[in-house]
Design an enzyme around this catalytic site. Structure first.
Site, PDB file in Angstrom:
ATOM      1  N   ASP A  39      -9.903  -5.136   4.082  1.00  0.00           N
ATOM      2  CA  ASP A  39     -10.407  -6.476   3.763  1.00  0.00           C
ATOM      3  C   ASP A  39      -9.757  -7.516   4.683  1.00  0.00           C
ATOM      4  O   ASP A  39     -10.054  -8.708   4.596  1.00  0.00           O
ATOM      5  CB  ASP A  39     -10.255  -6.819   2.280  1.00  0.00           C
ATOM      6  CG  ASP A  39      -8.814  -6.875   1.820  1.00  0.00           C
ATOM      7  OD1 ASP A  39      -7.920  -6.507   2.602  1.00  0.00           O
ATOM      8  OD2 ASP A  39      -8.578  -7.290   0.665  1.00  0.00           O
ATOM      9  N   SER A  40      -8.904  -7.044   5.597  1.00  0.00           N
ATOM     10  CA  SER A  40      -8.425  -7.908   6.686  1.00  0.00           C
ATOM     11  C   SER A  40      -9.610  -8.398   7.515  1.00  0.00           C
ATOM     12  O   SER A  40      -9.461  -9.280   8.363  1.00  0.00           O
ATOM     13  CB  SER A  40      -7.431  -7.163   7.587  1.00  0.00           C
ATOM     14  OG  SER A  40      -7.953  -5.915   7.974  1.00  0.00           O
ATOM     15  N   ASP A  78     -11.139  -0.712   1.599  1.00  0.00           N
ATOM     16  CA  ASP A  78     -10.480  -1.615   0.645  1.00  0.00           C
ATOM     17  C   ASP A  78     -11.443  -2.067  -0.440  1.00  0.00           C
ATOM     18  O   ASP A  78     -12.601  -2.406  -0.156  1.00  0.00           O
ATOM     19  CB  ASP A  78      -9.992  -2.877   1.378  1.00  0.00           C
ATOM     20  CG  ASP A  78      -8.533  -2.809   1.733  1.00  0.00           C
ATOM     21  OD1 ASP A  78      -7.766  -2.145   1.005  1.00  0.00           O
ATOM     22  OD2 ASP A  78      -8.149  -3.421   2.745  1.00  0.00           O
ATOM     23  N   LYS A 106      -9.036   1.965  -1.523  1.00  0.00           N
ATOM     24  CA  LYS A 106      -7.655   1.452  -1.615  1.00  0.00           C
ATOM     25  C   LYS A 106      -7.684   0.144  -2.388  1.00  0.00           C
ATOM     26  O   LYS A 106      -8.593  -0.661  -2.197  1.00  0.00           O
ATOM     27  CB  LYS A 106      -7.104   1.240  -0.199  1.00  0.00           C
ATOM     28  CG  LYS A 106      -5.810   0.448  -0.151  1.00  0.00           C
ATOM     29  CD  LYS A 106      -5.148   0.524   1.198  1.00  0.00           C
ATOM     30  CE  LYS A 106      -5.488  -0.590   2.160  1.00  0.00           C
ATOM     31  NZ  LYS A 106      -5.157  -1.945   1.695  1.00  0.00           N
ATOM     32  N   GLU A 108      -4.866  -2.994  -4.212  1.00  0.00           N
ATOM     33  CA  GLU A 108      -3.503  -3.524  -4.261  1.00  0.00           C
ATOM     34  C   GLU A 108      -2.984  -3.603  -5.696  1.00  0.00           C
ATOM     35  O   GLU A 108      -3.737  -3.938  -6.602  1.00  0.00           O
ATOM     36  CB  GLU A 108      -3.486  -4.948  -3.652  1.00  0.00           C
ATOM     37  CG  GLU A 108      -3.917  -4.962  -2.210  1.00  0.00           C
ATOM     38  CD  GLU A 108      -4.008  -6.378  -1.630  1.00  0.00           C
ATOM     39  OE1 GLU A 108      -3.553  -7.349  -2.274  1.00  0.00           O
ATOM     40  OE2 GLU A 108      -4.547  -6.499  -0.515  1.00  0.00           O
ATOM     41  N   GLU A 175       3.435  -2.232   2.467  1.00  0.00           N
ATOM     42  CA  GLU A 175       3.343  -3.341   3.428  1.00  0.00           C
ATOM     43  C   GLU A 175       4.549  -4.259   3.319  1.00  0.00           C
ATOM     44  O   GLU A 175       4.886  -4.754   2.232  1.00  0.00           O
ATOM     45  CB  GLU A 175       2.053  -4.149   3.177  1.00  0.00           C
ATOM     46  CG  GLU A 175       1.935  -5.343   4.121  1.00  0.00           C
ATOM     47  CD  GLU A 175       0.554  -5.968   4.194  1.00  0.00           C
ATOM     48  OE1 GLU A 175      -0.361  -5.512   3.485  1.00  0.00           O
ATOM     49  OE2 GLU A 175       0.408  -6.925   4.977  1.00  0.00           O
TER      50      GLU A 175
HETATM   51  O1  KIV Z   1      -6.894  -4.863   5.006  1.00  0.00           O
HETATM   52  C1  KIV Z   1      -6.069  -4.354   5.793  1.00  0.00           C
HETATM   53  O2  KIV Z   1      -6.256  -4.310   7.001  1.00  0.00           O
HETATM   54  C2  KIV Z   1      -4.841  -3.817   5.222  1.00  0.00           C
HETATM   55  C3  KIV Z   1      -3.658  -3.761   6.152  1.00  0.00           C
HETATM   56  C4  KIV Z   1      -2.402  -3.917   5.405  1.00  0.00           C
HETATM   57  C5  KIV Z   1      -3.639  -2.541   6.990  1.00  0.00           C
HETATM   58  O3  KIV Z   1      -4.806  -3.457   4.089  1.00  0.00           O
END
Ligand code: KIV
Length: 255
Positions: A39-40, A78, A106, A108, A175
């Protein structure tokens, strides 16, 4: 691509982010082990200050593009902000990302998302956790800061990591935490850890590809520009070699 096999044979896992078919093809053909549709993309594609504006629709669009050329690497995606608040919502959204082409999702956080982790475990959906600095909580965390510096915070991250392993998580991204804490977590867990700003002793390393290629301006300490040899292929191969040989990240890129 089974990430556990890498840890079991003591081989480092390499991971780069990709958001489109062309970059994914280069990374895949260079032999990257996993590609993260992160999600970056909120930062590097949409030009936002953080990742909070990224939607499930955005993720599906980019996963579909990456999936077209990601043939060998494991495609991790993400789950965006507020897309995993209840177990029902988590399951529904995770399935949308898998249908788009992701092989692992993934998200958080730790204990507060127990119901979501367990819902995915019960439905055999592979999950990667994400502890330490959590960009989706950047406002609550008071900015992009190193996490786990004091004893209580470090213990909480370690406890969360152990809980995630019990709840069936297949890998954990760590991270921006001190290298010593990441080492302790990596040693105490059977599942692999993938670090970013978490020192050389993680079981693998990930970088945002736009950082690794020197496109992003004003990056943080843990970022290394690998594009010194003049091509994206050579930068990608240098990154893969440096992670496999544990020559990246050195102390210069760790906390
Ligand atoms: O969204 C992303 O790019 C991440 C980074 C921490 C690799 O989760």
């Amino acid at each position: 691509m089974n990430l556990q096999n890498f840890k079991d044979r003591n081989e480092k896992i390499t991971c780069l982010t990709a958001y489109d078919a062309s970059f994914a093809q280069v990374f895949d053909e260079c032999g990257i082990d996993s590609i993260l549709v992160g999600d970056s993309l909120g930062n590097v594609i949409k030009g936002d200050e953080n990742t909070l504006s990224v939607s499930i629709k955005d993720m599906i669009y980019h996963i579909q593009a990456v999936a077209k050329t990601c043939n060998k690497a494991l495609l991790i995606a993400d789950m965006p902000y507020k897309s995993y608040q209840t177990s029902e919502q988590t399951l529904k959204n995770a399935n949308l990302l898998l249908d788009a082409g992701a092989q692992m999702v993934k998200f958080e956080g730790g204990y507060e998302h127990k119901a979501s982790f367990k819902a995915l475990q019960n439905n055999s959906i592979p999950v990667c956790g994400h502890l330490g600095l959590q960009p989706q909580s950047v406002i609550e965390m008071g900015g992009y800061k190193v996490q786990g510096r004091n004893k209580n915070d470090a213990q909480r991250i370690l406890d969360d990591a152990k809980a995630l392993e019990i709840w069936g998580v297949k890998a954990i991204l760590l991270e921006c935490i001190p290298a010593s804490l990441a080492k302790q977590i990596s040693e105490q867990l059977s599942i692999p850890t993938i670090g970013i700003g978490a020192g050389v002793d993680c079981d693998g390393q990930v970088l945002v590809s736009y950082d690794m290629l020197g496109i992003t301006k004003n990056t943080t300490k843990f970022v290394k520009n690998f594009l010194s040899n003049g091509s994206i292929e050579s930068a990608t191969k240098d990154f893969i070699q440096a992670v496999k040989n544990s020559t990246f990240p050195t102390n210069k890129y760790s906390f």
